[in-house]
Design a protein around this motif. Structure first.
Motif, PDB file in Angstrom:
ATOM      1  N   VAL A 245     -11.010  14.193   1.555  1.00 45.76           N
ATOM      2  CA  VAL A 245     -10.166  13.499   2.528  1.00 45.76           C
ATOM      3  C   VAL A 245     -10.511  12.013   2.536  1.00 45.76           C
ATOM      4  O   VAL A 245     -11.640  11.626   2.254  1.00 45.76           O
ATOM      5  N   TYR A 246      -9.514  11.205   2.847  1.00 46.55           N
ATOM      6  CA  TYR A 246      -9.707   9.767   3.028  1.00 46.55           C
ATOM      7  C   TYR A 246      -9.113   9.435   4.400  1.00 46.55           C
ATOM      8  O   TYR A 246      -7.950   9.043   4.513  1.00 46.55           O
ATOM      9  N   ILE A 251      -4.945  10.652   4.216  1.00 47.71           N
ATOM     10  CA  ILE A 251      -4.568  11.426   3.041  1.00 47.71           C
ATOM     11  C   ILE A 251      -5.721  12.313   2.607  1.00 47.71           C
ATOM     12  O   ILE A 251      -6.890  12.073   2.939  1.00 47.71           O
ATOM     13  N   ALA A 252      -5.370  13.340   1.850  1.00 47.08           N
ATOM     14  CA  ALA A 252      -6.360  14.218   1.248  1.00 47.08           C
ATOM     15  C   ALA A 252      -5.844  14.656  -0.108  1.00 47.08           C
ATOM     16  O   ALA A 252      -4.635  14.720  -0.343  1.00 47.08           O
ATOM     17  N   GLN A 454     -17.066  14.040  -0.047  1.00 52.64           N
ATOM     18  CA  GLN A 454     -15.731  14.613   0.086  1.00 52.64           C
ATOM     19  C   GLN A 454     -15.028  14.147   1.365  1.00 52.64           C
ATOM     20  O   GLN A 454     -13.950  14.630   1.692  1.00 52.64           O
ATOM     21  N   SER A 455     -15.648  13.225   2.079  1.00 52.06           N
ATOM     22  CA  SER A 455     -15.007  12.581   3.235  1.00 52.06           C
ATOM     23  C   SER A 455     -15.192  11.079   3.042  1.00 52.06           C
ATOM     24  O   SER A 455     -16.129  10.477   3.544  1.00 52.06           O
ATOM     25  N   GLN A 456     -14.286  10.485   2.279  1.00 50.50           N
ATOM     26  CA  GLN A 456     -14.503   9.140   1.775  1.00 50.50           C
ATOM     27  C   GLN A 456     -14.414   8.072   2.864  1.00 50.50           C
ATOM     28  O   GLN A 456     -13.474   8.058   3.661  1.00 50.50           O
ATOM     29  N   PRO A 457     -15.370   7.137   2.873  1.00 53.17           N
ATOM     30  CA  PRO A 457     -15.258   5.966   3.738  1.00 53.17           C
ATOM     31  C   PRO A 457     -14.495   4.851   3.039  1.00 53.17           C
ATOM     32  O   PRO A 457     -14.402   4.821   1.812  1.00 53.17           O
TER      33      PRO A 457
END
Length: 467
Positions: A245-246, A251-252, A454-457
């Motif tokens: 996810v971003y 978005i993902a 997997q959880s982008q900053p």
């Protein structure tokens, strides 16, 4: 990883791997370990001139099973293992040490961290929710699979908080922050249903969404199981392997076995698929990473389930590779457009399992650099500023574990965090790599307080993403 060494859809639903068991949650922590004697570190790897292997922390007897993924919080790295997880103190990156180990078997041990909480995936059925529960069959209707939640506010003494059952268990999990400041969400990816498994019935074209109240994580529960493929998806798709996810861009990207997907997560409790792509060269859509501007996504293909020697000249450059897509069209109707492949250019031997696996961006604003694990292919640093012409600009590579037979091992994950690359090696432990390249100097100004790959900053020089 799709659960080595057999192909993923066969091995994933195994009942267990005979790991050690505990009497109860009170015995979770196996003790504090001190650093090895302060001898001069000598690397056993070959590297490019712009990389230096600065440290290695070998696995302990407690975590003798396969190492898996990594997450980061403050001065700590948390490493998954098929036996549980390890907390490393990385305040001095070139002298990391183990702070504690939590023995809690249940599968590959994928994990995410959020403040004082760790979300830990369980995909091998256990007879109960406690860490000491023995393995059981997936045909057992009372077997537990899903997410375990731990409190790591005391890094030397993690505490078990709760367990949340999910359909087909949890192969991987992805942290998604909420927008109300009171909740966060965990997307649970799982697959391989069977009519013989009461808790994993086909069709399984969905994920599980767990809602976690931040003031009461013990009451976390599944709030939705959105069907991502109402028409059934690819014939090889029976769930998702992993989701990135971003949140900044809502978005993902989902890597869903036979399909790559793009999702709108503007409502994090209710993700919606906005585009689906397929690639005849992809055997198993495994993971994804966005560029910092959110306009490009890199997918990986785990040909052979992680246990195959597929970085050979015979396999070729378009299988077991990365595929880079740009995102075109308006936000309400985006389309993934294929741009090109990247395959490790250094051919590996037939006794080395090697395929595209987990990596992260090197946070250089305005530029697209990626560091990536390739199992026994080592770690590759690539420049994909031109997605049609991706090239390797750095590498870290060990000799085969065994010259005469294929023995599973190598780098499962390689991630950049606050100035260093941390690689989780399946058999050899935690490696720390220093990048010494002027192209990456500005990345050293990007400080993160927490990092789940997997959880982008979104990053900018001198600023991390916080929580």
């Amino acid at each position: 990883m799709a659960s080595p060494p057999a192909p993923p859809r066969l091995w994933k639903r195994a009942a267990g791997r005979g790991a050690l068991a505990l009497a109860g949650a009170a015995s979770l922590v196996l003790g504090l370990l001190t650093p090895a004697a302060a001898d001069t570190f000598v690397s056993d790897a070959v590297t490019s001139d712009n990389l230096t292997h600065v440290a290695n922390v070998p696995k302990t007897e407690t975590m003798s099973d396969f190492n898996s993924d990594l997450a980061f919080t403050g001065d700590y790295a948390i490493g998954g293992n098929y036996n549980g997880f390890v907390i490393y103190d990385i305040s001095e990156p070139e002298e990391p040490r183990i702070v504690s180990e939590v023995l809690c078997p249940g599968g590959q041990g994928d994990l995410s961290v959020s403040g004082d909480l760790v979300y830990f995936s369980v995909e091998y059925p256990r007879a109960g929710t406690e860490c000491g529960a023995p393995s059981t069959s997936a045909a057992d209707p009372d077997g537990f699979e899903g997410i375990r939640i731990f409190d790591i506010s005391d890094k030397a003494n993690p505490q078990y908080v709760a367990a949340v059952r999910t359909d087909c268990g949890s192969h991987t999990n992805t942290l998604v922050p909420g927008k109300d400041g009171e909740h966060e969400y965990v997307y649970v990816s799982s697959y391989s249903p069977s009519a013989n498994f009461p808790n994993c019935q086909p069709p399984h074209d969905k994920i599980s969404v767990i809602e976690v109240p931040l003031d009461d994580p013990a009451s976390a529960e599944v709030v939705d199981t959105p069907v991502l493929f109402p028409d059934g998806g690819n014939t090889r798709t029976s769930g998702c392997h992993d989701i990135t996810v971003y949140p900044k861009h809502d978005i993902a990207a989902g890597a869903c076995m036979g399909d790559g997907i793009l999702m709108d997560i503007s409502d994090p409790a209710a993700p919606v698929v906005t585009d689906v792509v397929r690639d005849e060269n992809f055997a198993f859509w495994h993971s994804a990473t966005f560029t910092n501007d959110g306009r490009t996504v890199l997918f990986t293909d785990e040909l052979g389930g992680g246990g195959g020697a597929v970085c050979t000249e015979e396999i070729g450059p378009q299988r077991g590779a990365n595929a880079i897509y740009t995102i075109d069209g308006p936000g309400s109707d985006p389309e993934l457009e294929f741009e090109g492949y990247y395959k490790l250019p250094r051919h590996q031997g037939t006794t080395e399992n090697c395929v595209a696996h987990n990596g992260s961006l090197i946070p250089v604003p305005g530029r697209d650099y990626f560091v990536q694990a390739w199992y026994q292919g080592g770690v590759s640093v690539l420049d994909f500023n031109n997605p049609k012409r991706v090239r390797e600009i750095g590498y870290f590579d060990r000799a085969p574990i065994d010259e005469d037979r294929l023995v599973l091992g190598g780098s499962w994950s390689a991630y950049y965090y606050n100035g260093y690359v941390y690689s989780s090696d399946i058999t050899r432990g935690l490696d720390v790599i220093k990048l010494e390249d002027n192209r990456f100097r500005v990345a050293e100004q990007v400080h993160m307080d927490e990092f789940n790959p997997q959880s982008q900053p979104e990053y900018r020089p001198g600023r991390g993403h916080g929580r």
